[in-house]
Write an enzyme that holds these catalytic residues in place. Structure first.
Site, PDB file in Angstrom:
ATOM      1  CD  GLU A   1      -0.186   5.508  -4.114  1.00 52.51           C
ATOM      2  OE1 GLU A   1      -0.961   4.551  -4.199  1.00 52.51           O
ATOM      3  OE2 GLU A   1       0.263   5.918  -3.027  1.00 52.51           O
TER       4      GLU A   1
ATOM      5  CG  ASP B   1      -7.816   4.877   0.331  1.00 55.02           C
ATOM      6  OD1 ASP B   1      -7.707   3.642   0.411  1.00 55.02           O
ATOM      7  OD2 ASP B   1      -6.998   5.666   0.821  1.00 55.02           O
TER       8      ASP B   1
ATOM      9  CG  ASP C   1      -2.045   0.961   1.164  1.00 58.00           C
ATOM     10  OD1 ASP C   1      -2.437   1.321   0.039  1.00 58.00           O
ATOM     11  OD2 ASP C   1      -2.555   1.365   2.218  1.00 58.00           O
TER      12      ASP C   1
END
Length: 813
Positions: free
Chosen positions: A408, A485, A405
């Site tokens: 990015e 999300d 997670d």
């Protein structure tokens, strides 16, 4: 090379000379620029421009195979005073001598790609390519995108960012995949275009200039692959032959996964597991979010709340639950007190600060959950090895899979504003001189590559399961993906369908969204409708955020719990079919969840149909995505269709219908011509018994035929790569067009031994079996009282089995 002084743009200009060498056709243009066409297969062409005349190496992070791997296919070259033309037998590639513009045509002469302004580049490093949009061409894919299915008239850039609370107009998301499919319904025309550039890239599909599309990059080279279809399946096979395909996951990863941010203690985890098992809610995985760690320090356990992880994981395994743990790339900056940081400091694995404040802090830092963090430079092979080794404490405790997670990577500042590293930051192999501008898009891809290598090294006999939030083209080689999300709203429920369809059409077959929505509170109706859809996602996980209400199915009361149980049981009954789809995806690149246009590309009604989807070739789902709906319109493409729940055929020729949708029902249909393999209801995949009877639900088409190719293996390990697998072709057909005489044939091949001794044939509601005979033994078979099921004993793994049936068509209410 020509220049336009007013905007510092350069173009290829006229062709001065050309040459053909192996698969390459190279054009020397005005100045030093070169255009190169490389014919990899008759329908796959690489197109590159080198402004300085020098082409970089042929492979890349996204395309791990070199051009030479394909072998040069034959093509013929002809020239005139105006053009140089190469013909591959499938495509015609025509280069204009005066401009170097490229036109690509199919074998019928239909133009597929036609340069408008063609290739351009600027002093600041930006490059672009402009083409014309033909009438009736529609665009799909582009990675992870919100909004409607068809992307004609939209524009996007590719730069992974942390995008919580995204909406229909959101541009950049977690995944950056510069690839699209172009389809023209009714014209047998389709192609894909993959822009092989890892800088920030973008696509403008008629948004700025109607009738034209262009793609651009902030740096790097003009390098794209043109992938001819004409069908979507052929395009996806070609695209994934370049960027890779999903590896076949372990069977347990196809089961339902339960998550929350966070289950904060061993007791909470045990409580959730107890509730699922005592209530007979099928599930395979419980996922631990960041609160299992000590102060959010990656690769640690909270010694108070999770004092004995190995014991906990062992106890959960006895209940049929695997454990997946989250891992974030940020390593807490904590000199002297955190072994992972100290080890990384010693190994010099973190991204260096191009302008450090002093010698004691040479690395870039950013604020994430544990506070100030440093970040591994995954573009270096030695760093990927180091990162992989850090997983050992988790894997030794028995963790079954890893959830990557915040990769990015997500960085926080005051006010939780996402930040990024300076674009000029040096990363990767120092000898190659890579910068963050070039390698940001690859950060998650390389992290997942490291994680997959770690899991394989520690457990060489187990298939890895990795889930990633961010990625680039080729992410499917290393990880499953979910859409990040999302929000507990009806809008996000509806939006998940085109999002997953386009993600699937970007090569990412193993994908899903958070069931119930991550941010906010779903009520019972919304959660029920989301679960009905979510059990058909390839990746099926319920998840909810800190501060929201709990979203386990039993939280919403007995009615919702009962409906969720029914649909979770449906997923587990469908596992034989789902597992077959996963194997097909790993072999051909075909999406598992797909828009209807994938199976019916010539139906113009499907170009923008975003609120239905197919699961493989056989199942069509029409979810309910608005509150209070007791009916919804459903569109069925031409052919024979059956209601999955009742097995009743729908009226012939009816393409639009108003389907009843009480809360316990999501419209689900089976395509005529299908044999659907079904298994028993399981509480988890550990209960899978390869010897258990297999149900074959037969849904004939208008000609009285149906078929399937059913795949089996051990569900774990890599013996299937050595041939320990089984493929069984099942065929049902009328004999001599006699509507009363049918055969069902089974032919099985492979080395995987199931031990199965029987299977069950099940017919639709409008058929009744009057007599069934096993032809090889000339003996009658058992038929159920309602005449719809026949039990067939088998031996020798169904290598050859034929059943003769006398059927009558019956009227149904």
């Amino acid at each position: 090379m020509t220049s336009e002084e007013e905007n510092a743009l350069y173009r290829l200009g006229a062709v001065r000379k050309w040459q053909s060498e192996g698969p390459h056709l190279t054009f020397e243009c005005d100045g030093t620029a070169r255009l190169r066409l490389t014919v990899l297969t008759p329908g796959l062409v690489r197109v590159r421009v080198a402004p300085n005349g020098v082409f970089p190496p042929s492979s890349s992070w996204a395309v791990p195979v070199a051009d030479e791997t394909f072998g040069p296919p034959p093509f013929q070259i002809t020239e005139t005073d105006h053009t140089v033309t190469a013909q591959t037998g499938v495509l015609t590639l025509k280069v204009q001598r005066a401009t170097s513009h490229l036109t690509i045509l199919d074998r019928t002469g239909q133009i597929l790609g036609d340069d408008a302004e063609g290739a351009t580049w600027a002093e600041n490093g930006q490059v672009s390519w402009s083409k014309r949009i033909p009438t009736n061409e529609h665009y799909y894919g582009f990675g992870e995108r919100t909004g409607l299915l068809d992307k004609l008239g939209r524009h996007y850039s590719n730069w992974p960012v942390d995008k919580a609370s995204h909406g229909p107009a959101t541009n950049e998301m977690y995944q950056a995949i510069p690839f699209f499919l172009a389809l023209r319904p009714g014209e047998n025309s389709g192609y894909g275009l993959f822009f092989n550039n890892s800088y920030r890239t973008g696509f403008d599909m008629g948004y700025s200039k109607p009738g034209h599309y262009f793609f651009w990059a902030a740096g790097g080279f003009l390098d794209y692959y043109f992938i001819y279809g004409p069908t979507p399946a052929q395009i996806m096979e070609g695209y994934t032959s370049l960027t890779g395909r999903m590896k076949l996951p372990p069977r347990w990863a196809l089961g339902y996964q339960q998550c929350r941010y966070s289950y904060t203690s061993e007791e909470q985890v045990r409580e959730v597991v107890r509730e699922f098992r005592s209530r007979n809610l099928p599930a395979d995985v419980i996922v631990l979010d960041i609160d299992y760690m000590q102060g959010y320090r990656v690769f640690t356990w909270d010694k108070t709340q999770f004092p004995d992880p190995a014991r906990l994981i062992g106890e959960l395994a006895e209940e049929g639950f695997k454990v997946v743990t989250i891992v974030d790339p940020g390593v807490k900056y904590e000199p002297g007190d955190y072994p992972v940081y100290e080890a990384g400091l010693k190994a010099d694995v973190f991204i260096r600060n191009p302008q450090p404040e002093d010698d004691t802090k040479p690395y870039l830092t950013g604020w994430v959950w544990p506070g100030e963090c440093v970040f591994p430079d995954f573009a270096r092979a030695e760093v990927r090895q180091w990162w992989g080794d850090q997983h050992n404490p988790l894997l030794e405790a028995g963790v079954a899979g890893i959830w990557n997670d915040m990769n990015e990577p997500a960085l926080f500042a005051e006010g939780w504003k996402p930040l990024d590293f300076p674009l000029g930051t040096l990363v990767g192999d120092p000898a190659e001189g890579g910068t963050w501008a070039e390698l940001h898009n690859l950060y998650a891809l390389t992290e997942n590559q490291a994680t997959e290598a770690a899991l394989r090294a520690v457990r060489p006999q187990a298939r890895p399961f990795i889930l990633s939030r961010a990625g680039f083209a080729g992410i499917q080689r290393w990880a499953a993906v979910w859409t990040g999300d999302n929000i507990s709203t009806w809008e996000h429920l509806e939006m998940s369908i085109p999002m997953l369809c386009n993600l699937s059409l970007s090569g990412v077959a193993f994908c899903g969204t958070d069931i119930g929505g991550f941010i906010g509170n779903a009520d019972g109706e919304l959660f029920t409708r989301w679960m009905q859809m979510g059990v058909l996602y390839p990746f099926s996980r319920g998840h909810s955020a800190q501060g929201s209400e709990r979203h386990e199915p039993y939280i919403f009361g007995p009615e919702v719990e009962g409906i969720c149980r029914r649909y979770l049981e449906l997923r587990y009954r469908l596992l034989p079919y789902l597992y077959t789809l996963f194997e097909e995806a790993s072999r051909t690149g075909s999406p598992i969840l797909r828009p209807l246009l994938f199976n019916f590309p010539d139906d113009p009604a499907l170009t923008q149909l975003h609120d239905q989807f197919m699961l493989g070739e056989a199942l069509l789902a029409a979810p309910v995505y608005a509150p209070g709906r007791q009916y919804r319109y459903v569109y069925l493409p031409a052919g024979v269709w059956y209601d999955f729940w009742t097995a009743k055929p729908l009226p012939a020729g009816q393409q639009h219908l108003l389907a009843p949708t009480p809360l316990d029902t999501m419209p689900l249909y089976v395509r005529g011509g299908t044999i659907l393999p079904l298994g028993p209801v399981l509480q988890h995949t550990g209960q899978h018994d390869p010897a258990a009877p297999l149900t074959l639900a037969i849904f004939p088409d208008a000609n009285g035929q149906a078929s399937t190719l059913f795949y089996e293996d051990a569900g774990e390990g890599f013996a299937y790569e050595r041939g320990e697998l089984r493929r069984t072709a099942f065929d049902c057909l009328q004999v001599d067009n006699n509507p009363a005489l049918w055969w069902v044939l089974a032919n099985s091949k492979g080395e995987y031994a199931t031990g199965r001794t029987r299977f069950v044939l099940k017919f639709p509601a409008d058929y009744r079996v009057e007599e069934a005979t096993l032809i090889s033994e000339k003996r009658s078979l058992e038929v159920s009282e309602d005449g719809r099921e026949v039990t067939v004993p088998v031996s020798d793994e169904m290598k050859a089995c034929a059943v003769e049936l006398k059927l009558v068509k019956t009227a149904i209410a």
